[in-house]
Design an enzyme around this catalytic site. Structure first.
Site, short mmCIF file in Angstrom:
data_model
loop_
_atom_site.label_atom_id
_atom_site.label_comp_id
_atom_site.label_asym_id
_atom_site.label_seq_id
_atom_site.Cartn_x
_atom_site.Cartn_y
_atom_site.Cartn_z
N ASP A 3 0.87 -1.17 0.00
CA ASP A 3 0.00 0.00 0.00
C ASP A 3 0.91 1.23 0.00
OD1 ASP A 3 -1.66 2.12 0.54
OD2 ASP A 3 -2.79 1.11 2.14
N GLU A 48 -10.11 -3.43 16.04
CA GLU A 48 -8.93 -4.12 16.58
C GLU A 48 -8.40 -3.50 17.87
OE1 GLU A 48 -5.86 -4.77 13.70
OE2 GLU A 48 -7.21 -5.80 12.31
N GLU A 52 1.65 2.16 13.17
CA GLU A 52 0.57 2.13 12.18
C GLU A 52 -0.51 1.26 12.82
OE1 GLU A 52 -1.86 0.80 10.30
OE2 GLU A 52 -0.75 0.01 8.59
#
Length: 414
Positions: free
Chosen positions: A83, A184, A175
């Site tokens: 990404d 999460e 990140e």
């Protein structure tokens, strides 16, 4: 499959009932984003600095262990590194803040393969503690060694809540963002590291994040998933429609949409200042919304996306980061401003109109579309809360009122 958390996943007129069913993000799709991951162990560094504050961390549960284990697979890390929007923005942010990193101590929470730690070492960091609880830490150690950085980067195979580092850190980088930003619950590990090790005036990258939502229309998606069953090779299979709707739209969907799918300007659901946010305010987030449709179209559901920004510590600590979390007015688009000045904060955006990322957008679809007229108000509330079953799961409750009818959509992002 984890047991059902007991939340209702139907979309229904207010006051009616629906079945209780489990929900998932997308079956077969690996989770992304990492937490502080651990098997065990920790590391220790001796320093003349004042010992860091001791902070009580949450216990490591079986759910946590399963979560950490899922990040041992190389495919997840490959997806994130490929990404380019994500990875290049982080590298640019590190270089933009090189003066705060060079000669300093950095902690990389959830380091994965160690790429952000290496960027920090290249920016001149004196020491980098690369912390990860999944077994990918083994490969991270080898990557660090292969790049001749073992004297600078110390890989700690542990939850950040369990490591022992006897010095404060100048920079925390991570990140941590999951789908829909908060899925999460990795941000809790950043808060823990901040409260235990970050020196006064230290730098957190990214420094703040903003979650947005907007109503969307997506006729092509609805047609492909539902209308297909109305006639299959000339056979009326419309009896399949209830099951097809349940399977297609019961769970939050991770997919890419475009700006053309969005019916209104977005509204802020939650603004997070990483320098001040607390664990308790992340347990449940509720936001009332009021949108005005810019066109006549079927309303298929709501989309969620986020931005993160990389401010320096001085900007953040002087309260210059704008917060729009309490703005309940109809949004005119002013809440989301692009920053073109290279001296201003870098922005990593997952918005539909920006270059796509592996986060894509999160869509909560209705079972049946609702027709809205141009300038029609779309109002209600959304609540995002950590599941009692597993804090890494997220319960989503959407309420919507229009034309004298009220609706509720509840689901669980697992």
């Amino acid at each position: 499959m984890y047991p059902n958390s007991g939340h209702i996943n139907g979309f229904h007129d207010g006051g009616s009932s629906s079945e209780k069913r489990p929900g998932t993000v997308q079956k077969g799709r690996p989770r992304r984003g990492r937490g502080s991951r651990s098997s065990s162990g920790g590391g220790m560094r001796v320093s003349e600095d004042k010992p860091p504050t001791q902070v009580e961390g949450p216990p490591c549960t079986d759910f946590d262990m399963a979560y950490f284990q899922s990040y041992s697979h190389v495919g997840i890390h490959e997806e994130m590194i490929k990404d380019s929007v994500r990875t290049e923005t982080y590298r640019a942010a590190i270089m933009q803040h090189q003066s705060s990193i060079a000669g300093k101590v950095v902690m990389d929470v959830g380091c994965g393969t160690g790429i952000l730690s290496i960027f920090c070492a290249q920016a001149g960091a004196r020491r980098v503690y690369a912390v990860d609880a999944s077994d990918i830490a083994v490969q991270a150690t080898d990557v660090v060694k292969a790049n001749n950085l073992s004297e600078t980067i110390i890989v700690l195979h542990s939850r950040v809540e369990d490591v022992q580092i006897d010095e404060g850190v100048d920079v925390i980088i991570s990140e941590w963002m999951g789908y829909m930003l908060l899925y999460e619950s990795m941000l809790g590990s950043i808060i823990y590291a901040r409260d235990r090790w970050l020196k006064p005036g230290g730098l957190i990258l990214p420094s703040n994040a903003t979650l947005y939502m907007a109503p969307v229309t997506h006729s092509d998606r609805y047609s492909a998933s539902i209308d297909f069953w109305r006639s299959v090779y000339g056979i009326d299979m419309s009896a399949m429609l209830p099951l097809a709707k349940q399977c297609a739209f019961e769970e939050p969907s991770i997919e890419t949409i475009s700006g053309e799918n969005v019916l209104t300007w977005p509204e802020v659901v939650k603004h997070v200042d990483c320098y001040t946010v607390s664990i308790s305010e992340l347990e449940s987030v509720t936001k009332s919304y009021k949108f005005k449709s810019m066109m006549r179209a079927p309303l298929h559901g709501f989309a969620f996306w986020f931005d993160v920004e990389f401010y320096g510590p001085a900007t953040a600590m002087h309260g210059l980061i704008p917060s729009n979390s309490d703005d309940n007015q109809v949004n005119d688009g002013s809440q989301r401003k692009k920053r073109a000045n290279p001296n201003e904060a870098l922005v990593l955006s997952t918005a539909p109109e920006d270059p796509p990322t592996h986060w894509q957008q999160t869509i909560v679809y209705f079972y049946d579309p609702l027709e809205v007229e141009q300038d029609q108000l779309i109002e209600g509330s959304v609540t995002l809360s950590q599941s009692r079953e597993n804090r890494r799961f997220m319960n989503i409750r959407l309420e919507y009122v229009s034309g004298g009818r009220s609706f509720v959509k509840e689901s669980v992002m697992r």
